[in-house]
Design an enzyme around this catalytic site. Structure first.
Site, PDB file in Angstrom:
ATOM      1  CD  GLU A  79      45.599  34.093  36.138  1.00  0.00           C
ATOM      2  OE1 GLU A  79      45.095  33.039  36.554  1.00  0.00           O
ATOM      3  OE2 GLU A  79      46.144  34.933  36.872  1.00  0.00           O
ATOM      4  CD  GLU A 110      32.025  54.825  37.181  1.00  0.00           C
ATOM      5  OE1 GLU A 110      31.036  55.240  37.809  1.00  0.00           O
ATOM      6  OE2 GLU A 110      32.818  53.998  37.641  1.00  0.00           O
TER       7      GLU A 110
END
Length: 273
Positions: A79, A110
């Protein structure tokens, strides 16, 4: 180290609770998150000071994460070019398994100890940059291996973790430890830990953009004019700031210059002469 994030919830027999009891208790736990962040503000401030310094000198920031925290960091950075007109690539997120798989829960990634440094190397990481590891547990192998490589290559690092005295914090130059306590659902760190991470991402990105001059007064004067709603907001922002009264003329000027900031600079230069 003590894995507080994995400790049992203090609430029992959730299946016997009503909807009203469940939401009240979740809300009660959520209220503790802001206080936990308040306790960590000195660490957060030190990290942001160093982020701003790096970016002010042409460097970049990289979030490095997996799971909920990694995905939230992607949402934060995408954003910034729209909201603040930040140059693409100035703030980045490297997600285990790839940001292109954001909506897939590739939790097994992960444990990958090679991907983090591989992705950072592809981005031509250098000592001009700073890398922030995101891990609720403070032990995520993907993040741990990435920060270790950064240290070997003299690249500044920070981290956001939710357990004290973790291996990841030990590898970070600017560790942030936000101890949010056991989760409402035992071990479900998508709840309070992720809420804390989101709030801290907001702090880091917003404060950094303000300090880099991408906000004036309390206005996002560099917002990208990507749709009618934002353009209308920008026109009104320009009218208010420059004391203009004609909407259509203001809109024409805004679209011609490309941003509120550039339009204000033009008006200032015109008035000066």
């Amino acid at each position: 180290m003590t894995k507080i994030t994995e400790q049992p919830s203090k609430y029992r027999h959730l299946e016997k609770m009503s909807i009203e009891e469940l939401t009240a208790n979740i809300n009660k736990e959520d209220k503790t998150v802001a206080f936990a962040i308040e306790q960590a503000l000195p660490q957060i401030n030190l990290l942001i000071h160093n982020v701003v310094t790096k970016l002010s000198h042409g460097g970049r920031m990289f979030y490095l994460g997996a799971g909920s925290g990694g995905r939230l960091s992607v949402l934060d950075i995408i954003e910034l070019p729209t909201t603040y007109g930040a140059p693409k690539g100035q703030v980045n997120s490297i997600l285990a398994g790839g940001a292109e798989h954001l909506i897939e829960a590739l939790e097994e990634k992960e444990d990958d100890t090679e991907e983090a440094w591989s992705k950072l190397s592809e981005a031509s990481i250098s000592p001009k940059d700073i890398v922030i590891g995101i891990s609720a547990s403070g032990t995520t192998p993907f993040v741990l291996a990435g920060l270790k490589k950064c240290r070997e290559h003299h690249i500044a690092t920070g981290c956001i973790v939710s357990n004290p005295d973790s291996p990841i914090a030990a590898l970070a130059d600017f560790p942030v430890e936000v101890i949010t306590g056991p989760e409402f659902i035992s071990g479900s760190t998508r709840m309070k830990c992720a809420t804390a991470q989101k709030m801290i991402f907001d702090m880091i990105s917003t404060t950094t953009m303000v300090r880099l001059g991408r906000v004036e007064d309390n206005k996002m004067v560099n917002v990208a004019l990507i749709n009618d709603k934002i353009t209308d907001r920008a026109v009104k922002m320009l009218m208010e700031t420059a004391k203009l009264t004609d909407y259509q003329q203001t809109k024409q000027l805004l679209l011609e210059k490309g941003s509120v900031k550039k339009a204000l600079d033009h008006l200032s230069a015109t008035n000066t002469h």
